[in-house]
Enzyme design. Structure first.
Site, PDB file in Angstrom:
ATOM      1  CG  HIS A  10      81.211   4.223  55.320  1.00 12.51           C
ATOM      2  ND1 HIS A  10      81.598   4.458  56.615  1.00 12.51           N
ATOM      3  CD2 HIS A  10      80.182   5.077  55.085  1.00 12.51           C
ATOM      4  CE1 HIS A  10      80.854   5.417  57.137  1.00 12.51           C
ATOM      5  NE2 HIS A  10      79.975   5.812  56.217  1.00 12.51           N
ATOM      6  CG  HIS A  12      74.775   4.721  55.560  1.00 14.86           C
ATOM      7  ND1 HIS A  12      74.592   4.581  56.908  1.00 14.86           N
ATOM      8  CD2 HIS A  12      75.921   5.432  55.400  1.00 14.86           C
ATOM      9  CE1 HIS A  12      75.576   5.190  57.551  1.00 14.86           C
ATOM     10  NE2 HIS A  12      76.402   5.718  56.654  1.00 14.86           N
ATOM     11  CG  HIS A 190      79.372   7.045  60.764  1.00 10.37           C
ATOM     12  ND1 HIS A 190      79.191   5.694  60.740  1.00 10.37           N
ATOM     13  CD2 HIS A 190      78.890   7.518  59.578  1.00 10.37           C
ATOM     14  CE1 HIS A 190      78.616   5.354  59.588  1.00 10.37           C
ATOM     15  NE2 HIS A 190      78.427   6.452  58.868  1.00 10.37           N
ATOM     16  CD  GLU A 193      80.347  12.710  57.694  1.00  8.14           C
ATOM     17  OE1 GLU A 193      79.856  12.809  56.556  1.00  8.14           O
ATOM     18  OE2 GLU A 193      79.815  12.041  58.607  1.00  8.14           O
ATOM     19  CG  ASP A 271      78.485   8.170  53.444  1.00  5.27           C
ATOM     20  OD1 ASP A 271      77.971   7.349  54.227  1.00  5.27           O
ATOM     21  OD2 ASP A 271      78.667   9.363  53.747  1.00  5.27           O
ATOM     22  CG  ASP A 272      74.363   7.901  52.629  1.00  6.90           C
ATOM     23  OD1 ASP A 272      73.686   6.978  53.097  1.00  6.90           O
ATOM     24  OD2 ASP A 272      75.147   8.601  53.316  1.00  6.90           O
TER      25      ASP A 272
END
Length: 325
Positions: A10, A12, A190, A193, A271-272
């Site tokens: 996961h 981005h 997604h 969350e 994630d980021d």
């Protein structure tokens, strides 16, 4: 922890862009996006919705296939430094050519070239998951899905949806997911969350995905936790992201350990990462401190992550040897 081989599912691609990389690119293009950085040069945002705006502003500096080639190399260098041997990254034709198939192919070729170079030079393998953007709406998602279907193959292995969970419903995107499924792409979404456990149920029922991005709010519904365990649904868990965005106060409050103990298949991702000041090494270290997870636990999760990866059997066999080393 840096020495342990890791699998990340996961990530981005634009969200993993180092701030220095984006600042340099913006300067080259005479683009003023200085407002998205704080005084230390890090990304600055107030909350999740502001994060999405800053994310898209940073992405505005990425304008050509060459930019994405450089981006992919920069991101893979960071991942490899944390011991990641296999990664799946979310990429979107929305940002790469405005859903024009010809332009998307050019961007895709550039990213694949970077991935091939990184595999030769850094020993890290990358695959792509085409992602539609939820808050861009279902109609644009159809165009994204068409691009995904036309380029499905060895490198584009999956299809998913990201963005603001509170806009629209999973069923609105059913056409896009059916299109991707018919093209042989495997599916993730997604959910769980910001939307709560009901969003996980909706993704499972309406989009028929095999993985859930995040999914941690499922812990609030014991029956759903049991269902996830029974179905073997894999959660792409990003603890540092959840803590940074305030969903949980700290790692000790995070439900990843409880989900794992209940038999849910969890994985670990960033994630980021520059937005949330994390790396895969930091995720491992924080989980070790919070739950006393040992090397055996991390190796189990890495193997679990590889089993859940969307790549082909030959690639999995190659990565498995690295995990066993």
């Amino acid at each position: 922890m840096s020495g342990l081989p890791k699998v990340e599912l996961h990530l981005h691609l634009e969200g993993a862009a180092p701030p220095t990389f984006i600042r340099g690119l913006a300067k080259e293009k005479h683009l003023d996006i200085s407002g998205i950085f704080d005084e230390r040069g890090n990304y600055r945002y107030r909350d999740f919705r502001d994060f999405l705006k800053v994310y898209e502003a940073a992405t505005s500096a990425l304008r050509t296939p060459g930019d994405y080639q450089r981006l992919a190399l920069a991101v893979l260098e960071e991942s490899a430094a944390s011991g990641v041997v296999y990664s799946e990254t979310f990429v979107s034709p929305d940002f790469c050519g405005g859903r024009d198939l010809g332009a998307w192919r050019e961007y895709l070729h550039a990213m694949q070239e970077a991935a091939d170079q990184a595999e030769r030079q850094m020993g890290i393998t990358l695959r792509g998951i085409v992602t539609c953007i939820r808050h861009f709406g279902p109609e644009k998602a159809r165009g994204t899905a068409r691009c995904a279907a036309e380029t499905a193959g060895d490198w584009i292995v999956g299809f998913g949806i990201a963005g603001d969970e509170k806009i629209g419903a999973p069923k609105d995107f059913r056409w896009a997911f059916d299109c991707a499924r018919e093209a042989g792409l495997r599916l993730t979404a997604h959910a769980g969350e910001w939307g709560g456990p009901e969003s996980v149920r909706a993704a499972l029922q309406d989009l028929e995905v095999e993985r859930i991005g995040h999914g941690v709010r499922a812990i609030e519904d014991p029956a759903l936790v049991d269902e996830l365990a029974e179905r073997g649904t894999v959660l792409e868990v990003c603890p540092g992201s959840n803590v940074a965005l305030g969903i949980y106060k700290d790692f000790r409050e995070h439900p990843i350990d409880a989900l794992d103990r209940r038999g849910v298949k969890v994985t670990i991702s960033t994630d980021d990462p520059p937005f949330f000041h994390t790396t895969m090494v930091r995720e491992y270290e924080e989980l070790h401190r919070a739950f006393d997870w040992d090397e055996g636990q991390f190796r189990k999760i890495a193997r679990q992550s590889l089993d859940a990866a969307f790549c082909d059997a030959d690639t999995k066999a190659k990565i498995a040897k690295k995990l066993e080393a």
